[in-house]
Enzyme design. Structure first.
Site, short mmCIF file in Angstrom:
data_model
loop_
_atom_site.label_atom_id
_atom_site.label_comp_id
_atom_site.label_asym_id
_atom_site.label_seq_id
_atom_site.Cartn_x
_atom_site.Cartn_y
_atom_site.Cartn_z
N TYR A 44 0.84 -1.21 0.00
CA TYR A 44 0.00 0.00 0.00
C TYR A 44 0.88 1.26 0.00
CZ TYR A 44 -2.95 3.81 1.41
OH TYR A 44 -3.56 5.04 1.45
N ALA A 99 -1.45 8.88 3.83
CA ALA A 99 -2.54 8.29 4.60
C ALA A 99 -2.03 7.22 5.57
CB ALA A 99 -3.55 7.67 3.64
N SER A 126 -2.54 14.24 6.53
CA SER A 126 -3.53 13.74 5.59
C SER A 126 -4.93 13.72 6.17
CB SER A 126 -3.14 12.32 5.16
OG SER A 126 -4.23 11.69 4.49
N TYR A 149 -9.28 16.15 1.85
CA TYR A 149 -10.13 15.43 0.91
C TYR A 149 -11.54 15.77 1.30
CZ TYR A 149 -6.42 12.29 -0.78
OH TYR A 149 -5.30 11.78 -1.35
N THR A 174 -6.20 18.68 -2.09
CA THR A 174 -5.61 17.77 -3.09
C THR A 174 -6.57 17.64 -4.27
OG1 THR A 174 -4.37 16.61 -1.41
CG2 THR A 174 -4.75 15.41 -3.46
N ARG A 183 -4.72 0.92 -8.03
CA ARG A 183 -3.51 0.35 -7.40
C ARG A 183 -3.58 -1.16 -7.47
NH1 ARG A 183 -3.84 4.59 -3.43
NH2 ARG A 183 -3.80 6.55 -4.43
N LYS A 238 -2.81 20.95 -4.29
CA LYS A 238 -1.77 19.93 -4.49
C LYS A 238 -2.24 18.98 -5.58
CE LYS A 238 0.45 16.09 -2.00
NZ LYS A 238 -0.31 14.91 -2.45
N SER A 260 2.55 18.01 -8.27
CA SER A 260 2.58 16.64 -7.75
C SER A 260 1.75 15.72 -8.63
CB SER A 260 1.98 16.62 -6.32
OG SER A 260 1.84 15.29 -5.84
N HIS A 262 1.01 12.79 -7.07
CA HIS A 262 0.57 11.88 -6.00
C HIS A 262 1.51 10.67 -5.90
CE1 HIS A 262 -3.30 11.63 -3.57
NE2 HIS A 262 -2.73 10.49 -3.22
N ARG A 265 0.48 7.52 -7.85
CA ARG A 265 -0.60 6.66 -7.35
C ARG A 265 -1.95 6.94 -8.00
NH1 ARG A 265 0.90 4.50 -2.34
NH2 ARG A 265 -1.08 4.76 -1.27
N ARG A 297 14.66 11.68 -3.06
CA ARG A 297 15.34 10.70 -2.20
C ARG A 297 16.74 11.12 -1.80
NH1 ARG A 297 10.79 9.75 -2.40
NH2 ARG A 297 9.71 7.88 -3.15
N ARG A 317 6.97 8.88 0.76
CA ARG A 317 7.30 7.54 1.26
C ARG A 317 8.48 7.49 2.24
NH1 ARG A 317 5.63 7.20 -4.00
NH2 ARG A 317 3.90 5.80 -4.47
C1 FNR Z 1 0.17 9.51 -0.51
N1 FNR Z 1 -0.15 10.78 -1.00
C2 FNR Z 1 -1.23 11.46 -0.48
N2 FNR Z 1 -1.50 12.73 -0.87
C3 FNR Z 1 -2.54 13.42 -0.33
O1 FNR Z 1 -2.76 14.57 -0.69
N3 FNR Z 1 -3.31 12.83 0.64
C4 FNR Z 1 -3.11 11.56 1.08
O2 FNR Z 1 -3.81 11.07 1.94
C5 FNR Z 1 -2.05 10.83 0.49
N4 FNR Z 1 -1.83 9.55 0.86
C6 FNR Z 1 -0.71 8.89 0.42
C7 FNR Z 1 -0.41 7.65 0.94
C8 FNR Z 1 0.76 7.01 0.57
C9 FNR Z 1 1.08 5.67 1.16
C10 FNR Z 1 1.65 7.62 -0.35
C11 FNR Z 1 2.93 6.97 -0.74
C12 FNR Z 1 1.34 8.86 -0.88
C13 FNR Z 1 0.75 11.47 -1.96
C14 FNR Z 1 1.87 12.22 -1.23
O3 FNR Z 1 1.37 13.39 -0.59
C15 FNR Z 1 2.97 12.69 -2.20
O4 FNR Z 1 2.40 13.39 -3.26
C16 FNR Z 1 3.83 11.57 -2.74
O5 FNR Z 1 4.01 10.56 -1.79
C17 FNR Z 1 5.19 12.11 -3.16
O6 FNR Z 1 5.96 11.13 -3.73
P1 FNR Z 1 7.09 10.29 -2.93
O7 FNR Z 1 7.92 11.25 -2.11
O8 FNR Z 1 6.38 9.27 -2.10
O9 FNR Z 1 7.86 9.67 -4.05
C1 LAC Z 2 -3.54 7.33 -1.32
C2 LAC Z 2 -4.64 8.25 -0.92
C3 LAC Z 2 -5.40 7.90 0.25
O1 LAC Z 2 -2.70 7.79 -2.11
O2 LAC Z 2 -4.25 9.56 -0.99
O3 LAC Z 2 -3.52 6.15 -0.91
#
Ligand code: FNR
Ligand code: LAC
Length: 372
Positions: A44, A99, A126, A149, A174, A183, A238, A260, A262, A265, A297, A317
């Site tokens: 996830y 999240a 988040s 959200y 967002t 996913r 965002k 971004s 995301h 994702r 990174r 991450r």
């Molecule tokens: C996210 N991201 C995200 N963004 C947001 O606005 N609300 C959220 O709840 C989430 N949830 C979320 C969960 C997970 C597990 C990941 C990996 C990412 C997106 C996050 O804010 C961001 O845009 C990316 O993670 C940036 O990329 P890197 O640094 O993970 O490569």
């Molecule tokens: C995600 C959502 C919850 O990327 O933002 O998993």
């Protein structure tokens, strides 16, 4: 279910999962976190949409940018201090909203907020946090922004008001999740949207957005005006990846833009953030702050993003890796490593202050560098 080959996300950097091996870089934290998490929860965090092309392209985009270092500059002290919408931070690196930190540790976002604060920077919390808005604020020692959200308008308004009352300093709307991206790792692991939203950690009842109430797919630019009508906090958007949308965001009075995709994702095949950044910077033309996230990174990645005009970067991450591996301490260590790398990169590039970092520092090449 183990659906992944046992490598880190960055093949270029050898890493190890040996427990007593030294932790040198963020990929070491990735390996450590992965070894500690269940495969389903790891997927996830690590996974992205469809073929995960954009996920990998975010990293690759940094490898198309070459640095043009200047020599014989006094770099005895490098100054990394920055501000984000006026809030002083120790460095131009923020924690992105992600999240369900409860999947990494029961303390969840409370530990993250403590770790981010210890590193002297800002956390975006988040809407899908595992802990309550108020308890995260209590655990935090640095500034917080609240990522929004919109489930239903009434419950969203209630959350925004609670965030405001708890001292959060901005609302981050967002824009790239009208629906959840596909996913496929989660599908294979039988972790659907319903089970993600129902993966409630202790005290998380307030973040439940029932899928039938979700209105994310009906949001428009006017939604920004609605958010402004319910809060006096500055509003960021965002998920912007084009000059067109950056200009619309400005028309609707946003305080800042976060470029971004995301973390790959949502829309797979979406342009890598670092490829989108220059057109957004050009369109915005200094009128508001522009941030970027996706694949950061290394300190040199931060340097490249700043050179292309970003105010600061957000990391997603890697914060989760630090949290899963070592709790709050791991989070502050991840940020500390990134900070030390940025400091070193600034020195080696002959750019001792953030003001010295400009577009002359980078040259874009067509080809991505790949190790032989
Ligand atoms: C996210 N991201 C995200 N963004 C947001 O606005 N609300 C959220 O709840 C989430 N949830 C979320 C969960 C997970 C597990 C990941 C990996 C990412 C997106 C996050 O804010 C961001 O845009 C990316 O993670 C940036 O990329 P890197 O640094 O993970 O490569
Ligand atoms: C995600 C959502 C919850 O990327 O933002 O998993």
């Amino acid at each position: 279910m183990e659906a992944l080959e046992p490598t880190t996300s960055d093949e270029a950097v050898a890493s190890t999962t040996t427990p007593d091996a030294p932790i040198i870089n963020l990929m070491d934290y990735e390996a450590l976190a992965r070894a500690q998490m269940t495969a389903t929860f790891w997927d996830y965090y690590a996974g992205a949409a469809d073929d995960e092309v954009t996920l990998h392209a975010n990293r690759a985009a940094f490898r198309r940018l070459w640095l043009r270092p200047r020599s014989l500059v006094n770099v005895k002290t490098c100054d990394l201090r920055a501000t984000a919408l006026g809030a002083p931070i120790s460095m131009p690196i923020l924690a992105a909203p992600t999240a369900l930190h409860g999947l990494a540790r029961p303390e969840g976002e409370c530990a993250t907020a403590a770790g981010v604060g210890a590193a002297g920077t800002l956390m975006v919390v988040s809407s899908s946090a595992s802990r309550r808005i108020e308890e995260i604020a209590e655990a935090a020692s640095g500034p917080l922004w609240y990522q929004l959200y919109i489930g239903g308008f009434a419950e969203s308004e209630a959350r925004v008001r609670r965030a405001e009352a708890a001292g959060y300093r901005a609302i981050v709307l967002t824009t790239d999740l009208p629906r959840l991206g596909h996913r496929e790792r989660d599908l294979r692991n039988h972790l659907g949207f319903d089970s993600i939203t129902s993966l409630r950690m202790q005290g998380a009842e307030d973040v439940e957005i029932a899928p039938e109430d979700f209105v994310g797919d009906a949001l428009t630019w006017e939604t920004i005006d609605w958010v402004r009508s319910i809060t006096s906090l500055p509003i960021l958007v965002k998920g912007i990846l084009t000059a067109e949308d950056a200009l619309l965001a400005l028309e609707h009075g946003v305080a800042a833009i976060i470029v971004s995709n995301h973390g790959g994702r949502q829309l797979d095949g979406a342009i890598p953030s670092m490829e989108a950044l220059p057109e957004v910077i050009a369109a915005v033309n200094g009128r508001v702050e522009v941030y970027v996230d996706g694949g950061v990174r290394r300190g040199t990645d931060v340097l490249k993003a700043l050179a292309l005009g970003a105010r600061a970067v957000l990391v997603g991450r890697p914060i989760l890796w630090g949290l899963a591996a070592r709790g709050a301490e791991g989070v502050s260590d991840v940020l500390g490593i990134l900070r030390a790398e940025l400091d070193r990169a600034m020195a080696l590039a002959g750019r001792p202050t953030l003001a010295d970092i400009d577009a002359t520092l980078v040259r874009r090449s067509r080809e991505e560098w790949t190790h032989p």
